[in-house]
Design an enzyme around this catalytic site. Structure first.
Site, mmCIF file in Angstrom:
data_model
loop_
_atom_site.group_PDB
_atom_site.id
_atom_site.type_symbol
_atom_site.label_atom_id
_atom_site.label_comp_id
_atom_site.label_asym_id
_atom_site.label_seq_id
_atom_site.Cartn_x
_atom_site.Cartn_y
_atom_site.Cartn_z
ATOM 1 N N LYS A 1 1.771 4.400 -1.212
ATOM 2 C CA LYS A 1 1.356 5.506 -2.072
ATOM 3 C C LYS A 1 1.785 6.777 -1.368
ATOM 4 O O LYS A 1 2.063 6.756 -0.173
ATOM 5 C CB LYS A 1 -0.148 5.457 -2.323
ATOM 6 C CG LYS A 1 -1.014 5.298 -1.091
ATOM 7 C CD LYS A 1 -2.457 5.084 -1.511
ATOM 8 C CE LYS A 1 -3.385 5.174 -0.333
ATOM 9 N NZ LYS A 1 -3.438 3.942 0.447
ATOM 10 N N THR B 1 -5.387 2.350 -3.329
ATOM 11 C CA THR B 1 -6.051 3.095 -4.420
ATOM 12 C C THR B 1 -5.618 2.434 -5.726
ATOM 13 O O THR B 1 -4.654 1.682 -5.745
ATOM 14 C CB THR B 1 -5.558 4.549 -4.460
ATOM 15 O OG1 THR B 1 -4.148 4.528 -4.630
ATOM 16 C CG2 THR B 1 -5.895 5.271 -3.172
ATOM 17 N N ASP C 1 0.845 -1.195 0.000
ATOM 18 C CA ASP C 1 0.000 0.000 0.000
ATOM 19 C C ASP C 1 0.880 1.245 0.000
ATOM 20 O O ASP C 1 0.639 2.188 0.716
ATOM 21 C CB ASP C 1 -0.905 -0.020 1.238
ATOM 22 C CG ASP C 1 -2.110 0.879 1.015
ATOM 23 O OD1 ASP C 1 -2.847 1.146 1.969
ATOM 24 O OD2 ASP C 1 -2.275 1.334 -0.134
ATOM 25 N N ASP D 1 1.654 3.705 7.970
ATOM 26 C CA ASP D 1 0.300 3.206 7.783
ATOM 27 C C ASP D 1 0.233 1.825 7.146
ATOM 28 O O ASP D 1 -0.188 1.686 6.018
ATOM 29 C CB ASP D 1 -0.516 4.192 6.945
ATOM 30 C CG ASP D 1 -1.994 3.817 7.053
ATOM 31 O OD1 ASP D 1 -2.312 2.877 7.795
ATOM 32 O OD2 ASP D 1 -2.799 4.464 6.409
ATOM 33 N N ASN E 1 1.011 7.566 2.191
ATOM 34 C CA ASN E 1 1.535 6.705 3.267
ATOM 35 C C ASN E 1 3.012 6.954 3.500
ATOM 36 O O ASN E 1 3.656 6.220 4.238
ATOM 37 C CB ASN E 1 1.331 5.232 2.908
ATOM 38 C CG ASN E 1 -0.119 4.840 3.036
ATOM 39 O OD1 ASN E 1 -0.889 5.561 3.667
ATOM 40 N ND2 ASN E 1 -0.484 3.738 2.431
HETATM 41 C C1 LIG Z 1 -1.973 12.867 9.744
HETATM 42 C C2 LIG Z 1 -0.497 13.008 9.672
HETATM 43 C C3 LIG Z 1 0.018 13.104 8.255
HETATM 44 N N1 LIG Z 1 0.160 11.889 10.332
HETATM 45 N N2 LIG Z 1 -0.333 10.637 10.350
HETATM 46 C C4 LIG Z 1 0.539 9.865 11.051
HETATM 47 C C5 LIG Z 1 0.319 8.435 11.214
HETATM 48 C C6 LIG Z 1 1.336 7.521 10.956
HETATM 49 C C7 LIG Z 1 1.075 6.147 11.049
HETATM 50 C C8 LIG Z 1 -0.200 5.693 11.377
HETATM 51 N N3 LIG Z 1 -0.405 4.317 11.429
HETATM 52 C C9 LIG Z 1 -1.609 3.701 11.461
HETATM 53 O O1 LIG Z 1 -2.650 4.304 11.500
HETATM 54 C C10 LIG Z 1 -1.582 2.225 11.443
HETATM 55 C C11 LIG Z 1 -2.783 1.610 11.448
HETATM 56 C C12 LIG Z 1 -2.836 0.160 11.340
HETATM 57 O O2 LIG Z 1 -1.817 -0.523 11.216
HETATM 58 C C13 LIG Z 1 -4.155 -0.464 11.362
HETATM 59 C C14 LIG Z 1 -5.239 0.213 11.885
HETATM 60 C C15 LIG Z 1 -6.478 -0.424 11.882
HETATM 61 C C16 LIG Z 1 -6.617 -1.698 11.351
HETATM 62 F F1 LIG Z 1 -7.808 -2.308 11.305
HETATM 63 C C17 LIG Z 1 -5.529 -2.340 10.832
HETATM 64 C C18 LIG Z 1 -5.693 -3.709 10.241
HETATM 65 F F2 LIG Z 1 -4.507 -4.203 9.902
HETATM 66 F F3 LIG Z 1 -6.279 -4.488 11.151
HETATM 67 F F4 LIG Z 1 -6.474 -3.619 9.159
HETATM 68 C C19 LIG Z 1 -4.288 -1.750 10.824
HETATM 69 C C20 LIG Z 1 -1.201 6.615 11.627
HETATM 70 C C21 LIG Z 1 -0.949 7.982 11.542
HETATM 71 C C22 LIG Z 1 1.613 10.684 11.494
HETATM 72 C C23 LIG Z 1 2.815 10.520 12.239
HETATM 73 N N4 LIG Z 1 3.179 9.331 12.758
HETATM 74 N N5 LIG Z 1 3.632 11.603 12.426
HETATM 75 C C24 LIG Z 1 3.296 12.818 11.924
HETATM 76 N N6 LIG Z 1 2.156 13.033 11.214
HETATM 77 C C25 LIG Z 1 1.345 11.974 11.010
#
Ligand SMILES: CC(C)n1nc(-c2ccc(NC(=O)/C=C/C(=O)c3ccc(F)c(C(F)(F)F)c3)cc2)c2c(N)ncnc21
Length: 278
Positions: A140, A173, A138, A156, A143
């Site tokens: 993209k 996507t 994934d 992500d 992420n």
């Molecule tokens: C907005 C801004 C751009 N932003 N966003 C981040 C950020 C980085 C990483 C994540 N990681 C995840 O959400 C991981 C989720 C899973 O793994 C997951 C969740 C539910 C499931 F069902 C599942 C499933 F596998 F079960 F489906 C998996 C979230 C935000 C961020 C950051 N770290 N630092 C600075 N800015 C940042």
């Protein structure tokens, strides 16, 4: 920090919550600070009823195990997680530079040096993930995050899989899907090589290679590998050569990760300290 004491059972009271960073899958993410160490993190809130609704409990547990096990300079860290009655909290590395997507949209397209540096970083990170039997699938721009030094972090892992063999699930996507995924055929690690080709194109031209007005047209263009290069002076022949060697329909014939790092365009343009060596 937490990574040194994975046994520590965190709770929301260990953190001071700061500004919301954005809305992601399944919930919001906030800037936060661990109260004792003052360490800055991103705290992702996931609502249990969302996870239960989609029956993702097991996949989430597997994701958390994958992500806490990955240690690479270009893979965003998951330090740990905790939960309360209705929410699950992910304690994530904070990427000060935000989404690479934002930078790409702001400047239109990247220089060859910047694009090659990001592709080299991604290649190092993917080689690491593949040797741990993790296909990201994934990758993209949204992420891909940047740290305070503008270094790339893959984030992500909503849909990555711990895989030793072929997978059959659809996700992501359309623009970044490899042909074998578009056809919902079995696929393997080579999907990430395809995605690197799509990203390299998008970094240099500002749009993905198979963009079309409708999903059906995008599918068609992907299946035909309908690749055309706008005639712009700022993209070298070497860059196009790398893209052509990655956007190959037969997944077995895509340039392997180790050969990407030896490609002349990468050697000539990637900034060695923008992407960590092996
Ligand atoms: C907005 C801004 C751009 N932003 N966003 C981040 C950020 C980085 C990483 C994540 N990681 C995840 O959400 C991981 C989720 C899973 O793994 C997951 C969740 C539910 C499931 F069902 C599942 C499933 F596998 F079960 F489906 C998996 C979230 C935000 C961020 C950051 N770290 N630092 C600075 N800015 C940042």
């Amino acid at each position: 920090m937490a990574s040194e004491s994975p046994k520590k059972n965190w709770s929301i009271n260990d953190f001071e919550i700061g500004k919301p960073l954005g809305k992601g899958k399944f919930g919001r993410v906030y800037l936060a600070r661990e109260s004792k160490s003052k360490y800055i993190v991103a705290l992702k809130v996931i609502f249990k009823e969302q996870i239960e609704k989609y029956r993702l409990q097991h996949q989430l547990k597997r994701e958390m195990a994958i992500q806490t096990s990955l240690r690479h300079p270009h893979v965003l860290r998951l330090y740990g997680w905790f939960h309360d009655a209705e929410r699950i909290f992910l304690i994530l590395e904070y990427a000060h530079g935000g989404e690479l997507y934002g930078e790409l949209r702001r400047v239109g397209y990247l220089s060859e040096q910047q694009a090659a540096t990001y592709i080299a970083s991604l290649t190092h990170a993917l080689a690491y993930c593949h040797e741990k039997h993790v296909i990201h699938r994934d990758i993209k721009p949204e992420n891909l995050l940047l740290d305070h030094e503008g270094r790339l972090k893959i984030a992500d892992f909503g849909w990555s899989v711990q895989s030793k063999n072929k997978r059959h699930t659809m996700c992501g996507t359309l623009d970044y899907l490899a042909p074998e995924m578009v056809e919902n055929k079995a696929h393997d690690y080579a999907v990430d090589n395809w995605t690197l080709g799509v990203l390299c194109y998008e970094f240099l031209y500002g749009v993905p290679p198979f963009e079309a007005d409708s999903q059906a047209d995008t599918f068609q263009r992907i299946m035909k590998v309908d690749l055309t290069f706008p005639s712009t002076p700022h993209v070298s022949t070497e860059a196009k050569d790398l893209i052509i060697q990655l956007l190959v329909k037969d997944s077995a014939k895509r340039l392997p990760l180790d050969k990407i790092l030896k490609h002349p365009w990468i050697i000539m343009n990637a900034d060695p300290n923008g992407s960590f060596p092996e």
